[in-house]
Design a protein around this motif. Structure first.
Motif, PDB file in Angstrom:
ATOM      1  N   ASN A 270       0.862  -1.308  -0.015  1.00 35.21           N
ATOM      2  CA  ASN A 270      -0.022  -0.092  -0.136  1.00 35.21           C
ATOM      3  C   ASN A 270       0.890   1.251  -0.075  1.00 35.21           C
ATOM      4  O   ASN A 270       0.519   2.272  -0.680  1.00 35.21           O
ATOM      5  CB  ASN A 270      -1.071   0.018   1.267  1.00 35.21           C
ATOM      6  N   ASN A 271       2.069   1.240   0.849  1.00 41.54           N
ATOM      7  CA  ASN A 271       2.757   2.457   0.681  1.00 41.54           C
ATOM      8  C   ASN A 271       3.500   2.890  -0.638  1.00 41.54           C
ATOM      9  O   ASN A 271       3.442   3.977  -0.711  1.00 41.54           O
ATOM     10  CB  ASN A 271       3.971   2.346   1.851  1.00 41.54           C
ATOM     11  N   VAL A 272       3.593   1.752  -1.291  1.00 42.03           N
ATOM     12  CA  VAL A 272       4.279   2.126  -2.547  1.00 42.03           C
ATOM     13  C   VAL A 272       3.021   2.766  -3.515  1.00 42.03           C
ATOM     14  O   VAL A 272       3.080   3.642  -4.121  1.00 42.03           O
ATOM     15  CB  VAL A 272       4.815   0.959  -3.170  1.00 42.03           C
ATOM     16  N   TYR A 273       2.112   2.074  -3.462  1.00 41.16           N
ATOM     17  CA  TYR A 273       0.972   2.342  -4.277  1.00 41.16           C
ATOM     18  C   TYR A 273       0.266   3.825  -3.947  1.00 41.16           C
ATOM     19  O   TYR A 273       0.254   4.511  -4.997  1.00 41.16           O
ATOM     20  CB  TYR A 273      -0.572   1.400  -4.258  1.00 41.16           C
ATOM     21  N   TYR A 274       0.106   3.961  -2.708  1.00 38.37           N
ATOM     22  CA  TYR A 274      -0.517   5.174  -2.383  1.00 38.37           C
ATOM     23  C   TYR A 274       0.383   6.571  -2.312  1.00 38.37           C
ATOM     24  O   TYR A 274       0.207   7.562  -2.552  1.00 38.37           O
ATOM     25  CB  TYR A 274      -1.334   5.055  -1.068  1.00 38.37           C
ATOM     26  N   ARG A 275       1.694   6.103  -2.112  1.00 38.28           N
ATOM     27  CA  ARG A 275       2.815   7.256  -2.379  1.00 38.28           C
ATOM     28  C   ARG A 275       2.697   7.521  -3.955  1.00 38.28           C
ATOM     29  O   ARG A 275       2.974   8.702  -4.154  1.00 38.28           O
ATOM     30  CB  ARG A 275       4.047   6.654  -1.696  1.00 38.28           C
ATOM     31  N   PHE A 276       2.443   6.672  -4.648  1.00 37.70           N
ATOM     32  CA  PHE A 276       2.604   7.004  -6.113  1.00 37.70           C
ATOM     33  C   PHE A 276       1.392   7.742  -6.332  1.00 37.70           C
ATOM     34  O   PHE A 276       1.337   9.060  -6.986  1.00 37.70           O
ATOM     35  CB  PHE A 276       2.432   5.694  -6.945  1.00 37.70           C
TER      36      PHE A 276
ATOM     37  N   CYS B  43       5.255   6.939   3.327  1.00 31.88           N
ATOM     38  CA  CYS B  43       3.858   7.317   2.789  1.00 31.88           C
ATOM     39  C   CYS B  43       2.852   8.326   3.465  1.00 31.88           C
ATOM     40  O   CYS B  43       2.267   7.841   4.293  1.00 31.88           O
ATOM     41  CB  CYS B  43       3.016   5.944   2.278  1.00 31.88           C
ATOM     42  N   GLY B  44       3.018   9.445   2.947  1.00 33.07           N
ATOM     43  CA  GLY B  44       2.320  10.453   3.728  1.00 33.07           C
ATOM     44  C   GLY B  44       0.749  10.334   3.679  1.00 33.07           C
ATOM     45  O   GLY B  44      -0.059  10.797   4.599  1.00 33.07           O
ATOM     46  N   ARG B  45       0.353   9.885   2.343  1.00 28.78           N
ATOM     47  CA  ARG B  45      -1.083   9.554   2.520  1.00 28.78           C
ATOM     48  C   ARG B  45      -1.477   8.601   3.464  1.00 28.78           C
ATOM     49  O   ARG B  45      -2.657   8.870   4.132  1.00 28.78           O
ATOM     50  CB  ARG B  45      -1.533   9.132   0.975  1.00 28.78           C
ATOM     51  N   CYS B  46      -0.682   7.464   3.692  1.00 25.13           N
ATOM     52  CA  CYS B  46      -1.103   6.505   4.595  1.00 25.13           C
ATOM     53  C   CYS B  46      -0.722   6.811   5.908  1.00 25.13           C
ATOM     54  O   CYS B  46      -1.850   6.366   6.830  1.00 25.13           O
ATOM     55  CB  CYS B  46      -0.238   5.148   4.181  1.00 25.13           C
ATOM     56  N   ILE B  47      -0.073   7.718   6.097  1.00 25.16           N
ATOM     57  CA  ILE B  47       0.144   8.325   7.455  1.00 25.16           C
ATOM     58  C   ILE B  47      -0.972   9.015   7.923  1.00 25.16           C
ATOM     59  O   ILE B  47      -1.380   8.876   8.918  1.00 25.16           O
ATOM     60  CB  ILE B  47       1.673   9.083   7.557  1.00 25.16           C
TER      61      ILE B  47
ATOM     62  N   LYS C 111      -7.529  -1.568  -6.642  1.00 26.39           N
ATOM     63  CA  LYS C 111      -7.718  -3.112  -7.132  1.00 26.39           C
ATOM     64  C   LYS C 111      -6.674  -3.822  -6.666  1.00 26.39           C
ATOM     65  O   LYS C 111      -5.985  -4.535  -7.425  1.00 26.39           O
ATOM     66  CB  LYS C 111      -7.703  -3.150  -8.843  1.00 26.39           C
ATOM     67  N   LEU C 112      -6.307  -3.680  -5.428  1.00 27.98           N
ATOM     68  CA  LEU C 112      -5.440  -4.427  -4.490  1.00 27.98           C
ATOM     69  C   LEU C 112      -6.008  -5.025  -3.390  1.00 27.98           C
ATOM     70  O   LEU C 112      -7.075  -4.584  -2.670  1.00 27.98           O
ATOM     71  CB  LEU C 112      -4.215  -3.444  -4.022  1.00 27.98           C
ATOM     72  N   ARG C 113      -5.925  -6.235  -3.089  1.00 26.27           N
ATOM     73  CA  ARG C 113      -6.463  -7.084  -1.998  1.00 26.27           C
ATOM     74  C   ARG C 113      -5.662  -6.568  -0.804  1.00 26.27           C
ATOM     75  O   ARG C 113      -4.738  -6.394  -0.640  1.00 26.27           O
ATOM     76  CB  ARG C 113      -6.259  -8.322  -2.059  1.00 26.27           C
ATOM     77  N   MET C 114      -6.498  -6.209   0.272  1.00 24.50           N
ATOM     78  CA  MET C 114      -6.147  -5.676   1.422  1.00 24.50           C
ATOM     79  C   MET C 114      -7.037  -5.667   2.711  1.00 24.50           C
ATOM     80  O   MET C 114      -7.284  -4.971   3.617  1.00 24.50           O
ATOM     81  CB  MET C 114      -5.795  -4.144   1.488  1.00 24.50           C
ATOM     82  N   ASN C 115      -7.698  -7.285   2.273  1.00 23.08           N
ATOM     83  CA  ASN C 115      -8.686  -7.697   3.421  1.00 23.08           C
ATOM     84  C   ASN C 115      -8.266  -7.369   4.838  1.00 23.08           C
ATOM     85  O   ASN C 115      -9.126  -7.320   5.666  1.00 23.08           O
ATOM     86  CB  ASN C 115      -9.190  -8.855   3.231  1.00 23.08           C
TER      87      ASN C 115
ATOM     88  N   GLU D 162      -5.536  11.800 -11.746  1.00 18.94           N
ATOM     89  CA  GLU D 162      -6.382  10.926 -11.913  1.00 18.94           C
ATOM     90  C   GLU D 162      -6.020   9.708 -11.508  1.00 18.94           C
ATOM     91  O   GLU D 162      -7.304   8.954 -10.917  1.00 18.94           O
ATOM     92  CB  GLU D 162      -6.381  10.696 -13.572  1.00 18.94           C
ATOM     93  N   TYR D 163      -5.115   9.280 -11.085  1.00 19.63           N
ATOM     94  CA  TYR D 163      -4.767   8.043 -10.338  1.00 19.63           C
ATOM     95  C   TYR D 163      -5.180   8.018  -9.092  1.00 19.63           C
ATOM     96  O   TYR D 163      -5.522   6.877  -8.525  1.00 19.63           O
ATOM     97  CB  TYR D 163      -3.098   7.691 -10.518  1.00 19.63           C
ATOM     98  N   ALA D 164      -5.226   9.058  -8.430  1.00 19.16           N
ATOM     99  CA  ALA D 164      -5.637   9.038  -6.894  1.00 19.16           C
ATOM    100  C   ALA D 164      -7.141   8.832  -6.875  1.00 19.16           C
ATOM    101  O   ALA D 164      -7.803   8.409  -5.761  1.00 19.16           O
ATOM    102  CB  ALA D 164      -5.519  10.497  -6.359  1.00 19.16           C
TER     103      ALA D 164
END
Length: 173
Positions: free
Chosen positions: A81-87, A131-135, A102-106, A95-97
């Protein structure tokens, strides 16, 4: 080998790191599940096998199987998640945000332990991974659950110290 013993193998130039490990292992404001779950999650997040082995040995008698698995799961899912949401946060194209991940994170919804503890593990690992967004997301959940700034800061301090331990140890071994 205990985490304190592992930290004791660090050279004198990392004396502050050694002392911080000892202080955090004796941190009174965290329950054992939170404290040792954080150490385990953060060790796994470093990817440094000798540190992971020391954390596993330290934490095994102090964590339930469910809490240990949740700590490992937090490190695993945050690595993704940190890679994806940092991106999505850093990309110039907004648009990406807006697109579904589409990643499993159950495991985030059903971590097998108290949600607040899993969120602390996830926050510390997200801080380690930058990852600022995740933080922001994990901190908002924690604040909403009434977790104090002191507890949140202590969680991130564990992540910072474990990163330093892994960095110094891997550079010398």
């Amino acid at each position: 080998m205990s985490l304190k013993d592992f930290a004791g193998t660090l050279p004198d130039f990392a004396k502050d790191v050694r002392l911080n490990v000892g202080s955090l292992l004796n941190e009174p404001q965290l329950s054992d599940q939170r404290k040792f779950g954080l150490f385990l999650a953060c060790a796994h997040a470093t990817g440094h096998k000798p540190l992971v082995d020391a954390a596993e040995a330290e934490c095994a008698p102090k964590l339930s199987a469910e809490a240990a698995n949740a700590a490992r799961a937090a490190a695993a899912v945050m690595a993704m998640n940190n890679v994806y949401y940092r991106f999505t946060h850093l990309a110039g194209n907004e648009e990406y945000a807006r697109m579904p991940a589409k990643l499993r994170m159950n495991v985030i919804g059903q971590p097998g332990i108290e949600k607040v503890d899993f969120e602390l593990f996830s926050l510390a690992v997200s801080a380690m991974n930058g990852c600022g967004r995740c933080i922001d997301a994990h901190e908002a959940v924690l604040k909403g659950a009434g977790v104090s700034a002191d507890i949140i800061q202590t969680s991130v301090r564990i992540g910072a110290v474990m990163t330093a331990v892994a960095t110094v140890h891997s550079a010398l071994n």
